[in-house]
Design a protein around this motif. Structure first.
Motif, mmCIF file in Angstrom:
data_model
loop_
_atom_site.group_PDB
_atom_site.id
_atom_site.type_symbol
_atom_site.label_atom_id
_atom_site.label_comp_id
_atom_site.label_asym_id
_atom_site.label_seq_id
_atom_site.Cartn_x
_atom_site.Cartn_y
_atom_site.Cartn_z
ATOM 1 N N ALA A 181 8.445 -1.626 2.883
ATOM 2 C CA ALA A 181 8.293 -2.668 1.866
ATOM 3 C C ALA A 181 8.426 -4.074 2.451
ATOM 4 C CB ALA A 181 9.328 -2.465 0.763
ATOM 5 N N GLY A 182 8.601 -4.161 3.768
ATOM 6 C CA GLY A 182 8.659 -5.472 4.417
ATOM 7 C C GLY A 182 10.002 -6.160 4.344
ATOM 8 N N VAL A 183 11.071 -5.403 4.073
ATOM 9 C CA VAL A 183 12.422 -5.966 4.068
ATOM 10 C C VAL A 183 13.001 -5.793 5.468
ATOM 11 C CG1 VAL A 183 14.727 -5.861 3.044
ATOM 12 C CG2 VAL A 183 12.707 -5.427 1.628
ATOM 13 N N GLU A 184 13.080 -6.877 6.226
ATOM 14 C CA GLU A 184 13.482 -6.808 7.628
ATOM 15 C C GLU A 184 14.909 -7.306 7.820
ATOM 16 O OE1 GLU A 184 10.755 -8.636 10.279
ATOM 17 O OE2 GLU A 184 8.975 -7.816 9.287
ATOM 18 N N GLY A 233 4.712 -1.122 -4.265
ATOM 19 C CA GLY A 233 3.548 -1.145 -3.385
ATOM 20 C C GLY A 233 3.659 -0.144 -2.261
ATOM 21 N N TYR A 234 4.857 -0.043 -1.679
ATOM 22 C CA TYR A 234 5.072 0.917 -0.594
ATOM 23 C C TYR A 234 4.949 2.350 -1.106
ATOM 24 C CZ TYR A 234 7.572 3.783 2.793
ATOM 25 O OH TYR A 234 7.924 4.779 3.668
ATOM 26 N N GLU A 242 13.082 -8.592 -8.946
ATOM 27 C CA GLU A 242 11.699 -8.338 -9.364
ATOM 28 C C GLU A 242 10.763 -8.290 -8.161
ATOM 29 O OE1 GLU A 242 9.117 -7.325 -12.434
ATOM 30 O OE2 GLU A 242 11.300 -7.593 -12.436
ATOM 31 N N LEU A 243 10.983 -9.173 -7.186
ATOM 32 C CA LEU A 243 10.171 -9.164 -5.963
ATOM 33 C C LEU A 243 10.352 -7.854 -5.217
ATOM 34 C CD1 LEU A 243 8.387 -10.565 -3.841
ATOM 35 C CD2 LEU A 243 10.475 -11.537 -2.858
ATOM 36 N N LEU A 244 11.603 -7.403 -5.083
ATOM 37 C CA LEU A 244 11.861 -6.139 -4.407
ATOM 38 C C LEU A 244 11.198 -4.979 -5.134
ATOM 39 C CD1 LEU A 244 15.617 -6.602 -3.494
ATOM 40 C CD2 LEU A 244 13.726 -6.418 -1.877
ATOM 41 N N LYS A 245 11.242 -5.008 -6.457
ATOM 42 C CA LYS A 245 10.600 -3.952 -7.243
ATOM 43 C C LYS A 245 9.107 -3.875 -6.917
ATOM 44 C CE LYS A 245 9.572 -2.496 -11.970
ATOM 45 N NZ LYS A 245 9.674 -2.827 -13.412
ATOM 46 N N SER A 262 0.614 -1.927 -0.522
ATOM 47 C CA SER A 262 -0.304 -2.251 -1.608
ATOM 48 C C SER A 262 0.393 -3.131 -2.636
ATOM 49 C CB SER A 262 -0.800 -0.961 -2.302
ATOM 50 O OG SER A 262 0.275 -0.342 -2.994
ATOM 51 N N ARG A 263 -0.399 -3.732 -3.509
ATOM 52 C CA ARG A 263 0.086 -4.390 -4.718
ATOM 53 C C ARG A 263 -0.898 -4.012 -5.826
ATOM 54 N NH1 ARG A 263 3.580 -5.133 -1.713
ATOM 55 N NH2 ARG A 263 4.872 -6.983 -1.351
ATOM 56 N N MET A 264 -0.393 -3.483 -6.907
ATOM 57 C CA MET A 264 -1.264 -3.036 -8.000
ATOM 58 C C MET A 264 -1.204 -4.035 -9.150
ATOM 59 S SD MET A 264 -2.780 -0.216 -7.127
ATOM 60 C CE MET A 264 -2.865 -0.399 -5.366
#
Length: 293
Positions: A32-35, A215-216, A207-210, A291-293
């Motif tokens: 999910a891009g959380v580094e 997407g992941y 909300e951003l994390l959700k 992804s982003r839906m």
């Protein structure tokens, strides 16, 4: 780094500190891009691209910390939230860690009805849920079931003569069968979930994390299929690949069409066979990384 160095303006994200759930969650966050970088033997890490600090805690404690507002968001199981009676907001189901909390009795006892265990000795790591399950049965039969808490090796209790049955999590059933036990009742269906404190001041990050995690998860469940077809079979092949909303259709210079659509990974081989049989050609499948839906 210590707890005293945590930025007070950061969102705190509680992650299970070890085990299979830790591995699943860290893979999900990476996808999910959380580094972040976690130093050996430290239970705190600063996120690189978000105002967020990762806190590594026992999974059984995470719902307490989130419910009490000590951390803003976390990952744990439905069973833990219910056992701890935590007042948290369920943000989303994560699609892994699915199992059942079950009443298990020795095969040799030949008990098939959970009511036959009322008034007997039960050992479990989930005393609150177990009591809630047996209370109405006890009331009906006029008995009191003895519920004893143990923190581990629950399945050994019957063999050691400590219990007549146990209440424990069942995933594959291998451990249960090895201990000579079988399921006689289900207390709860559970899986891993993302939770947050209802009063957290970091709603935008939650909300951003959700969205990132959704997407992941979508990218792990679906692949993109692309193919060409003639105009006369467009409706037929489009019905085979309806996508999550609808397929993307592009007109070609030869009068045909190029179609792209999301397809469940579990169904992709059958879908390719059906497309080919219907007359589609140049069928290609692409893996998704996010992804982003």
């Amino acid at each position: 780094m210590s707890a005293n160095t945590v930025n007070p303006d950061h969102c705190l994200f509680a992650v299970p500190k070890k085990g299979r759930l830790y591995e699943k969650v860290t893979a999900m966050l990476k996808g999910a891009g959380v580094e972040y970088h976690r130093e050996p033997r430290l239970d705190i890490a600063i996120c690189k691209d978000l105002p967020m600090t990762m806190v590594f805690l026992p999974a059984s404690d995470i719902s307490k910390y989130v419910g009490e507002g000590n951390v803003d968001i976390g990952v744990t199981g439905i069973d833990i939230v219910e056992e701890n009676c935590s007042e948290v907001e369920r943000v989303m189901d994560l699609g892994f860690g699915a199992c059942r909390l079950c009443v298990q009795a020795p095969v040799a006892s030949q008990i098939t009805d959970v009511k036959d265990l009322a008034g007997k000795r039960i050992v479990t790591s989930f005393p609150t849920l177990t009591k809630k399950f047996f209370d109405p049965i006890d009331a009906e039969k006029g008995v009191t079931t003895s519920i004893r808490f143990v923190s581990g090796s629950v399945e050994a209790a019957c063999g050691l003569g400590l219990a007549d049955a146990v209440v424990d999590l069942v995933e594959t059933g291998t451990t249960m069968k090895a201990a000579g036990l079988e399921v006689v009742g289900t207390v709860l269906q559970t899986e891993s979930i993302l939770i947050t404190n209802p009063d957290s001041k970091h709603k935008k990050i939650v909300e951003l994390l959700k969205h990132r995690i959704e997407g992941y998860i979508t990218s792990k469940k679906f692949v993109m299929v692309s193919y060409n077809c003639s105009a006369d079979i467009l409706d037929a092949v489009s019905s085979i690949t309806p996508g999550k909303r609808s397929p993307t259709i592009t007109a070609l210079t030869d009068g045909g069409h190029a179609v792209s659509s999301l397809v469940s990974k579990k169904e992709i081989v059958r879908v390719m066979d059906d497309l080919h049989a219907a007359g589609a050609r140049d069928i290609l499948v692409f893996e998704l990384s996010n992804s982003r839906m």
